[in-house]
Each structure stands twice: as structure tokens, then as C-alpha cells.
Design a protein around this motif. Sequence first.
Motif, PDB file in Angstrom:
ATOM      1  N   THR A   1      -8.851 -55.665  40.043  1.00  0.00           N
ATOM      2  CA  THR A   1      -8.295 -55.934  41.362  1.00  0.00           C
ATOM      3  C   THR A   1      -6.935 -55.255  41.526  1.00  0.00           C
ATOM      4  O   THR A   1      -6.294 -54.861  40.551  1.00  0.00           O
ATOM      5  CB  THR A   1      -8.109 -57.448  41.575  1.00  0.00           C
ATOM      6  N   GLN A   2      -6.491 -55.157  42.778  1.00  0.00           N
ATOM      7  CA  GLN A   2      -5.175 -54.571  43.046  1.00  0.00           C
ATOM      8  C   GLN A   2      -4.076 -55.386  42.371  1.00  0.00           C
ATOM      9  O   GLN A   2      -3.090 -54.826  41.883  1.00  0.00           O
ATOM     10  CB  GLN A   2      -4.927 -54.511  44.549  1.00  0.00           C
ATOM     11  N   GLU A   3      -4.253 -56.713  42.353  1.00  0.00           N
ATOM     12  CA  GLU A   3      -3.259 -57.583  41.721  1.00  0.00           C
ATOM     13  C   GLU A   3      -3.172 -57.311  40.219  1.00  0.00           C
ATOM     14  O   GLU A   3      -2.083 -57.285  39.642  1.00  0.00           O
ATOM     15  CB  GLU A   3      -3.597 -59.059  41.970  1.00  0.00           C
TER      16      GLU A   3
END
Length: 198
Positions: A2-4
Motif C-alpha cells: 500500500t501507499q502507506e
Amino acid sequence: MTQEEVAMRKREARERCLALRSSLDPAYRIAADRDISRHVLESSPFASSPALLTYLSMPGEVDTRAIIAAALEAAKVVALPRCVPGRRMEWHVVTSLDGLVRSRFGVEEPDGDPATLLDSSLMGQALALVPGLAFDRSGHRLGYGGGYYDVFLSSFEGATLGLCRTEQLADSLASAGLVTCLDLPVGAVATPAGILRL
């Protein structure tokens, strides 16, 4: 991933890179930066470019002052970036390093006088020196997280050259999960050993 997760990995990698950079012996840094500068000044992109777009190095970064001085002496147009809203950089022509102002990031930059803005017709012929906490052998870089150079590289059509000491050169940032579609590579990386052409 994920981007996180990517953002977290990048934050952790930046901390490691800053610690590594701080641990380098000052005498070694001076010698390495001198070699990097020599390779840049002897390179064909530097020789053929009428304009140099360069950051002014902060403590710890590969020193760009000798390159700037040589470019001015060679009568090249030299421009430094000024950060403006929208994660953009405006490039202002300088004839010396006098009269710069300190930005909110602690970087010395031009005062923003519109009269000193770089002629846009030079952008496609310019050589841009790009900073980074780390580079890899594909030209990808780990920046400081502001995104200014990512925005700049997305539309810049000139030659790009990253400046990197040997200890800050990785085999692959992508394999470490540190590259996204927004992370554009530079065209070559200057190291103490020479220029890595990609």
C-alpha cells in the motif's frame, strides 16, 4: 504494497541514510566530493550544456560549490531553485552566491526576483544536478520527501545527473520497496569512481 507501507519504508530508509551520511568521516567526504565534482566537470553533459540547474548543497550533502564556481567561470548560465506552492521549483539565474535568502526548509535560495527567472528556452538544453539521500544503479533516488524534484523531473527534458557518494549508492531501491510510479530516475549518477551512465 500500500501507499502507506511505501511511505513508512521511505521514512525509515531516510533515517538510515541520514545516519549513514552523518557517520562518514569529514576528510573522506571532502575527498569524495572533490572526485565527484571533477567527474561532473569532465563530463560531456556539462561541456555541452549552456545552462546548469543545480541545488546549493547543505551540510552533509555532496558539495556543489566547486561545480557552481566552474560553471560561472565557463560563462554558463547557472540557476538555483526556489520552492514555491504546489511543490514546484522556480529556477533563478545567479552570478554569485551572494544575496541568497534562507527558506523555511533551511535552504539558501534566490530571493524570487522575477527578473532573474531562467529563460524557459534554456530548459531543454540544461544539465540539472539532482540531490538525494541515496541513488541506485537504475538512477532512482531516495529524496527528502518534499516531492519538489519529483514534480520537476516529471516535465524536465534536459540532462539529469545525480550526485552520490559510494556509500549512498544502492543496487536497487525498487527491490527494497522504495520506488513508486512517481519516482522518476535520473539519466546518470556521478560517484567518486566516475559517472554511472544509465
